[in-house]
Design an enzyme around this catalytic site. Structure first.
Site, PDB file in Angstrom:
ATOM      1  N   GLN A 213      36.622  44.130  41.280  1.00 16.54           N
ATOM      2  CA  GLN A 213      37.988  43.652  41.080  1.00 16.54           C
ATOM      3  C   GLN A 213      38.799  44.482  40.080  1.00 16.54           C
ATOM      4  O   GLN A 213      40.016  44.436  40.102  1.00 16.54           O
ATOM      5  CB  GLN A 213      37.977  42.182  40.647  1.00 16.54           C
ATOM      6  CG  GLN A 213      37.464  41.264  41.740  1.00 16.54           C
ATOM      7  CD  GLN A 213      37.452  39.806  41.318  1.00 16.54           C
ATOM      8  OE1 GLN A 213      36.507  39.337  40.705  1.00 16.54           O
ATOM      9  NE2 GLN A 213      38.504  39.070  41.628  1.00 16.54           N
TER      10      GLN A 213
ATOM     11  N   ARG B  11      32.356  38.905  29.719  1.00 19.00           N
ATOM     12  CA  ARG B  11      31.495  38.863  30.897  1.00 19.00           C
ATOM     13  C   ARG B  11      32.026  39.843  31.941  1.00 19.00           C
ATOM     14  O   ARG B  11      33.183  39.739  32.351  1.00 19.00           O
ATOM     15  CB  ARG B  11      31.474  37.442  31.472  1.00 19.00           C
ATOM     16  CG  ARG B  11      30.777  37.338  32.800  1.00 19.00           C
ATOM     17  CD  ARG B  11      30.684  35.886  33.312  1.00 19.00           C
ATOM     18  NE  ARG B  11      30.061  35.900  34.627  1.00 19.00           N
ATOM     19  CZ  ARG B  11      30.649  35.501  35.756  1.00 19.00           C
ATOM     20  NH1 ARG B  11      31.860  34.983  35.742  1.00 19.00           N
ATOM     21  NH2 ARG B  11      30.010  35.593  36.910  1.00 19.00           N
TER      22      ARG B  11
ATOM     23  N   HIS C 296      28.076  40.559  41.651  1.00 20.16           N
ATOM     24  CA  HIS C 296      29.321  39.820  41.886  1.00 20.16           C
ATOM     25  C   HIS C 296      29.894  40.316  43.217  1.00 20.16           C
ATOM     26  O   HIS C 296      30.994  40.874  43.278  1.00 20.16           O
ATOM     27  CB  HIS C 296      30.283  40.029  40.715  1.00 20.16           C
ATOM     28  CG  HIS C 296      31.373  38.997  40.587  1.00 20.16           C
ATOM     29  ND1 HIS C 296      31.576  38.241  39.456  1.00 20.16           N
ATOM     30  CD2 HIS C 296      32.333  38.597  41.466  1.00 20.16           C
ATOM     31  CE1 HIS C 296      32.628  37.433  39.632  1.00 20.16           C
ATOM     32  NE2 HIS C 296      33.105  37.632  40.856  1.00 20.16           N
TER      33      HIS C 296
ATOM     34  N   ASN D 172      26.590  35.867  40.884  1.00 21.04           N
ATOM     35  CA  ASN D 172      27.817  35.093  40.757  1.00 21.04           C
ATOM     36  C   ASN D 172      28.077  34.316  42.042  1.00 21.04           C
ATOM     37  O   ASN D 172      28.210  34.912  43.119  1.00 21.04           O
ATOM     38  CB  ASN D 172      29.013  36.015  40.500  1.00 21.04           C
ATOM     39  CG  ASN D 172      30.308  35.226  40.359  1.00 21.04           C
ATOM     40  OD1 ASN D 172      30.478  34.475  39.397  1.00 21.04           O
ATOM     41  ND2 ASN D 172      31.207  35.360  41.336  1.00 21.04           N
TER      42      ASN D 172
ATOM     43  N   GLU E  18      33.608  30.872  34.147  1.00 21.86           N
ATOM     44  CA  GLU E  18      34.951  31.174  34.650  1.00 21.86           C
ATOM     45  C   GLU E  18      35.759  29.891  34.695  1.00 21.86           C
ATOM     46  O   GLU E  18      35.277  28.861  35.168  1.00 21.86           O
ATOM     47  CB  GLU E  18      34.931  31.709  36.101  1.00 21.86           C
ATOM     48  CG  GLU E  18      34.525  33.146  36.250  1.00 21.86           C
ATOM     49  CD  GLU E  18      34.546  33.595  37.718  1.00 21.86           C
ATOM     50  OE1 GLU E  18      35.298  33.028  38.531  1.00 21.86           O
ATOM     51  OE2 GLU E  18      33.783  34.519  38.027  1.00 21.86           O
TER      52      GLU E  18
ATOM     53  N   TRP F 256      38.793  33.120  33.167  1.00 21.38           N
ATOM     54  CA  TRP F 256      39.028  34.052  34.258  1.00 21.38           C
ATOM     55  C   TRP F 256      40.527  34.221  34.395  1.00 21.38           C
ATOM     56  O   TRP F 256      41.197  33.242  34.708  1.00 21.38           O
ATOM     57  CB  TRP F 256      38.420  33.550  35.581  1.00 21.38           C
ATOM     58  CG  TRP F 256      38.639  34.588  36.650  1.00 21.38           C
ATOM     59  CD1 TRP F 256      39.715  34.726  37.478  1.00 21.38           C
ATOM     60  CD2 TRP F 256      37.762  35.677  36.933  1.00 21.38           C
ATOM     61  NE1 TRP F 256      39.564  35.840  38.263  1.00 21.38           N
ATOM     62  CE2 TRP F 256      38.388  36.440  37.956  1.00 21.38           C
ATOM     63  CE3 TRP F 256      36.515  36.110  36.420  1.00 21.38           C
ATOM     64  CZ2 TRP F 256      37.797  37.606  38.475  1.00 21.38           C
ATOM     65  CZ3 TRP F 256      35.950  37.251  36.955  1.00 21.38           C
ATOM     66  CH2 TRP F 256      36.592  37.977  37.965  1.00 21.38           C
TER      67      TRP F 256
ATOM     68  N   GLU G  52      42.310  40.270  43.780  1.00 24.91           N
ATOM     69  CA  GLU G  52      41.829  38.914  44.060  1.00 24.91           C
ATOM     70  C   GLU G  52      41.295  38.830  45.505  1.00 24.91           C
ATOM     71  O   GLU G  52      41.782  38.068  46.330  1.00 24.91           O
ATOM     72  CB  GLU G  52      42.945  37.895  43.768  1.00 24.91           C
ATOM     73  CG  GLU G  52      42.617  36.437  44.043  1.00 24.91           C
ATOM     74  CD  GLU G  52      41.327  35.904  43.431  1.00 24.91           C
ATOM     75  OE1 GLU G  52      40.920  36.349  42.348  1.00 24.91           O
ATOM     76  OE2 GLU G  52      40.702  35.042  44.069  1.00 24.91           O
ATOM     77  N   TRP G  53      40.287  39.656  45.807  1.00 26.04           N
ATOM     78  CA  TRP G  53      39.553  39.586  47.065  1.00 26.04           C
ATOM     79  C   TRP G  53      40.475  39.583  48.284  1.00 26.04           C
ATOM     80  O   TRP G  53      41.354  40.438  48.381  1.00 26.04           O
ATOM     81  CB  TRP G  53      38.587  38.384  47.037  1.00 26.04           C
ATOM     82  CG  TRP G  53      37.707  38.408  45.809  1.00 26.04           C
ATOM     83  CD1 TRP G  53      37.741  37.531  44.756  1.00 26.04           C
ATOM     84  CD2 TRP G  53      36.694  39.385  45.472  1.00 26.04           C
ATOM     85  NE1 TRP G  53      36.809  37.885  43.809  1.00 26.04           N
ATOM     86  CE2 TRP G  53      36.152  39.005  44.215  1.00 26.04           C
ATOM     87  CE3 TRP G  53      36.169  40.527  46.097  1.00 26.04           C
ATOM     88  CZ2 TRP G  53      35.130  39.729  43.582  1.00 26.04           C
ATOM     89  CZ3 TRP G  53      35.157  41.243  45.467  1.00 26.04           C
ATOM     90  CH2 TRP G  53      34.652  40.839  44.238  1.00 26.04           C
TER      91      TRP G  53
ATOM     92  N   PHE H  36      45.547  36.229  37.957  1.00 16.05           N
ATOM     93  CA  PHE H  36      44.733  35.299  37.173  1.00 16.05           C
ATOM     94  C   PHE H  36      44.611  35.715  35.699  1.00 16.05           C
ATOM     95  O   PHE H  36      43.999  35.015  34.909  1.00 16.05           O
ATOM     96  CB  PHE H  36      43.304  35.246  37.735  1.00 16.05           C
ATOM     97  CG  PHE H  36      43.066  34.217  38.806  1.00 16.05           C
ATOM     98  CD1 PHE H  36      42.697  32.924  38.471  1.00 16.05           C
ATOM     99  CD2 PHE H  36      43.173  34.534  40.157  1.00 16.05           C
ATOM    100  CE1 PHE H  36      42.453  31.964  39.447  1.00 16.05           C
ATOM    101  CE2 PHE H  36      42.924  33.582  41.145  1.00 16.05           C
ATOM    102  CZ  PHE H  36      42.565  32.293  40.787  1.00 16.05           C
TER     103      PHE H  36
HETATM  104  C1  PNW Z   1      35.775  33.112  41.865  1.00 14.75           C
HETATM  105  N1  PNW Z   1      36.995  29.223  46.960  1.00 14.75           N
HETATM  106  O1  PNW Z   1      35.904  33.155  43.258  1.00 14.75           O
HETATM  107  C2  PNW Z   1      35.198  34.474  41.552  1.00 14.75           C
HETATM  108  O2  PNW Z   1      34.009  34.478  40.813  1.00 14.75           O
HETATM  109  C3  PNW Z   1      36.190  35.470  41.044  1.00 14.75           C
HETATM  110  O3  PNW Z   1      35.759  36.756  41.401  1.00 14.75           O
HETATM  111  C4  PNW Z   1      37.570  35.137  41.582  1.00 14.75           C
HETATM  112  O4  PNW Z   1      38.511  36.134  41.287  1.00 14.75           O
HETATM  113  C5  PNW Z   1      37.965  33.799  40.991  1.00 14.75           C
HETATM  114  O5  PNW Z   1      37.004  32.799  41.297  1.00 14.75           O
HETATM  115  C6  PNW Z   1      39.337  33.315  41.439  1.00 14.75           C
HETATM  116  O6  PNW Z   1      39.368  33.115  42.831  1.00 14.75           O
HETATM  117  C7  PNW Z   1      36.186  32.139  44.117  1.00 14.75           C
HETATM  118  O7  PNW Z   1      37.765  29.477  47.926  1.00 14.75           O
HETATM  119  C8  PNW Z   1      36.931  32.451  45.249  1.00 14.75           C
HETATM  120  O8  PNW Z   1      36.462  28.093  46.865  1.00 14.75           O
HETATM  121  C9  PNW Z   1      37.207  31.497  46.195  1.00 14.75           C
HETATM  122  C10 PNW Z   1      36.716  30.216  46.023  1.00 14.75           C
HETATM  123  C11 PNW Z   1      35.955  29.890  44.900  1.00 14.75           C
HETATM  124  C12 PNW Z   1      35.697  30.857  43.951  1.00 14.75           C
END
Ligand code: PNW
Length: 469
Positions: free
Chosen positions: A18, A75, A119, A164, A368, A414, A421-422, A430
Site C-alpha cells: 500500500q 506497524r 499483508h 494480516n 488497526e 490505520w 486502498e486496494w 485513511f
Molecule cells: C484492512 N472489508 O482491510 C486492511 O488490513 C488494510 O490494509 C486496509 O487498508 C484497511 O483495513 C482499510 O480498508 C480491510 O471489506 C478491507 O470487510 C476490507 C474489509 C475489511 C478490512
C-alpha cells in the site's frame, strides 16, 4: 481526563504494497497484488501501487514524521517478493537491506517496530507455479520465508505478526473475488483459511523452537472483525449475531485459542469445512502470544429462514451467506465514513469484551482502527474533525473496556498516511498524514496533531461525551 495504563502502546500502521512503490526496483518481483492491480477493471481507475507513497525512497522522512508525533510503535509489513522474489529459494540482499535500514531508523528514533510478515502480497510465482494458498505445501514455504525474516531482523524486531486478516484473504480473495487473486468460490475460502492457519502455526512453531529463547520476542496473528448487534432481542436474532461473530472471528481465533473450528461452522458448513487433524491442532492451538485485532465498524444481525430468498445487502462483511443465514443491516441514523462504514464506538467496546470473555482475556492489541474521509488540503492544513472524533470515541470505548477488565495493551491507527486502498485505489484516504499524489508531499492532518497530544499525555479529555460508547 481518560488516562490509559502505564506502558500502553500508541502506534500507527501501514502495509508494504500500500505504501512502498519501487515495485520492480532492486530485485523485487511482482506479487499477486501487482498482477491484480495491473489487470484492467480490478481497481478504481485501474490504479496500481508501482509508486504509491514512494515510501521505499522516503522512509527516513516518514520515520522523522513519526518521531515528530512521539509515536511509540510503528506497524509495517514485509513484502515477501522483495526479500525472496520467487517466494522460494534465493534471498534478495537489497530487500533485506531495505527492511534492515528501516528497522534501524525506527530504533534510532525510539520507535518500536511491529512487523507483519504477510499483508496479502504473495509472490506471484507461488500463485502461478504452486497454486498459492490452495496448496497445502504453502505452510512450509511460508515458514521458510518467516525463517529468513526472523534470522535477519529478529535481533531487533521483538513483535511479530504472522498474517494480516486471514478472513479478508479467504473471503475477499477467494469468495467474492474483489481482492487478489480474484477468485469467486463457495468452497475455496474454507480451504484457503485452513492453509492460512497451518502456515501461521508453522511459522510460530519455528520461531518458538529456533529463535524465541534467544531473541526474546512475541509472536501472534492479526484478525479482523466487525461487531454484530442483534437486530431484536429475540432468541433467533441473538443467536444469529453470535453465529455471525463465530463465522467471522471464531473461524480463525477458535482454532488458535480453543483448539477447533466453532461448532456453528461445523454444523452448517459440514464436509466443506476441512477437519483440523491432531497434527494441525498441535500446531495451531496456543500459537499466539497476543490477540491482534483490526476493527472498524459493525452492523445489525438478524436470523433468516433458509427457505426465504433473501440476499445480504451489507457488502464485504458477511462471509458466505448461504452457510450462515444471517441478514445484516444498518440503521440509517448511524453516521458513516466515506467507505460507507458505520461509526459505532460502542461496537468496538462490545467486541473486545466478547473477545476477552470467549478467549480467556488474552493480551489484546488493536492493530488497526481508523476511518476514510474526503479530506481536503487547504493552505497546508487538513481539518479532519470527523476522523479525530472517530478515533477519540473509539479510544473512549477502549478505555471503558479496560475499566471493565479487558486486557487491552495497545492501539494502532490505520493509517500513518494516505495510501493505496486496494480495490478502491487512491480514492479513499485513511491517513492521519495527507499525501499529495502529484508531489508525494506529506502533511500531518489535524488528527495527527491531536494524536500527538494523546500520546504525550497518555490519554485525553473526552470532548464528545454525548457520544454513546
Ligand atoms: C484492512 N472489508 O482491510 C486492511 O488490513 C488494510 O490494509 C486496509 O487498508 C484497511 O483495513 C482499510 O480498508 C480491510 O471489506 C478491507 O470487510 C476490507 C474489509 C475489511 C478490512
Amino acid at each position: 481526563m481518560l488516562k490509559f495504563p502505564k506502558d500502553f502502546i500508541w502506534g500507527t500502521a501501514t502495509s508494504s504494497y500500500q505504501i512502498e512503490g519501487a515495485a520492480t526496483e532492486d530485485g523485487r518481483a511482482w506479487s499477486i497484488w501487482d498482477a491484480h492491480a495491473h489487470t484492467p477493471g480490478r481497481t478504481y481507475n485501474n490504479a496500481h501501487a508501482d509508486v504509491a507513497c514512494d515510501h521505499y525512497h522516503r522512509f527516513r522522512e516518514d520515520v522523522q514524521l513519526m518521531a515528530d508525533m512521539g509515536l511509540k510503535a510503528y506497524r509495517f509489513s514485509i513484502s515477501w517478493s522483495r526479500v525472496q522474489p520467487d517466494g522460494q529459494g534465493d534471498v534478495n540482499p537489497k530487500g533485506i537491506q531495505f527492511y534492515s535500514d528501516l528497522i534501524d531508523e525506527l530504533l534510532a528514533h525510539g520507535i518500536t517496530p511491529w512487523v507483519t510478515l504477510y499483508h496479502w502480497d504473495l509472490p506471484l510465482a507461488i500463485q502461478m507455479e504452486r497454486d498459492g494458498w490452495l496448496n497445502p505445501e504453502i505452510a512450509d514455504m511460508f515458514a521458510q520465508y518467516a525463517d529468513i525474516c526472523f534470522g535477519h531482523f529478529g535481533d531487533r524486531v521483538k513483535h511479530w505478526i504472522t498474517l494480516n486478516e486471514p478472513w479478508v484473504v479467504s473471503i475477499l480473495g477467494f469468495g467474492e473475488g474483489v481482492f487478489a487473486p480474484g477468485r469467486k468460490s463457495k468452497n475455496e475460502p474454507y480451504l484457503v483459511a485452513h492453509q492460512l492457519l497451518r502456515a501461521h502455526g508453522k511459522a510460530v512453531l519455528l520461531y518458538r523452537k529456533k529463535y524465541q529463547a534467544v531473541q526474546n520476542g512475541k509472536i501472534g496473528i492479526t484478525n479482523n472483525c466487525d461487531w454484530r448487534e442483534p437486530l431484536t432481542n429475540s432468541r433467533a436474532d441473538r443467536d444469529a449475531a453470535q453465529r455471525s461473530l463465530e463465522f467471522f472471528l471464531g473461524w480463525f481465533a477458535d482454532p488458535i485459542y480453543l483448539g477447533d473450528y466453532p461448532q456453528a461452522m461445523k454444523d452448517r458448513v459440514g464436509a466443506r469445512l476441512p477437519t483440523l487433524t491432531p497434527e494441525d491442532i498441535a500446531l495451531i492451538h496456543g500459537s499466539s502470544d497476543f490477540f491482534g485485532l483490526n476493527h472498524y465498524t459493525g452492523s445489525y444481525a438478524a436470523d433468516v429462514d433458509p427457505n426465504e430468498n433473501i440476499r445480504n445487502e451489507v457488502y464485504g462483511n458477511g462471509g458466505i451467506f448461504e452457510d450462515q443465514y444471517v441478514q445484516l443491516s444498518t440503521d440509517p441514523q448511524w453516521k458513516t465514513t466515506s467507505m460507507n462504514w458505520a461509526i459505532l464506538p460502542w461496537g468496538c467496546r462490545k467486541l473486545i469484551e466478547w473477545i476477552s470473555q470467549r478467549y480467556g482475556n488474552p493480551p489484546l492489541y488493536i492493530t488497526e482502527n481508523g476511518c476514510a474521509l474526503d479530506d481536503q488540503l487547504e493552505k497546508g492544513e487538513v481539518k479532519d474533525t470527523v476522523r479525530k472524533e472517530y478515533i477519540e470515541s473509539y479510544l473512549a470505548a477502549c478505555h471503558q473496556a479496560i475499566e471493565n477488565g479487558v486486557n487491552l495493551k495497545g492501539y494502532f491507527v490505520w493509517s500513518f498516511m494516505d495510501n493505496f486502498e486496494w480495490a478502491l485505489g487512491y480514492s479513499k484516504r485513511f491517513g492521519i498524514h495527507y499525501v499529495d499524489y502529484d508531489t508525494l508531499e506529506r502533511t500531518p492532518k489535524h488528527s495527527a496533531l491531536w494524536y500527538r497530544e494523546v500520546i504525550k499525555n497518555n490519554g485525553f479529555e473526552f470532548s464528545i461525551s454525548h457520544t454513546q460508547i
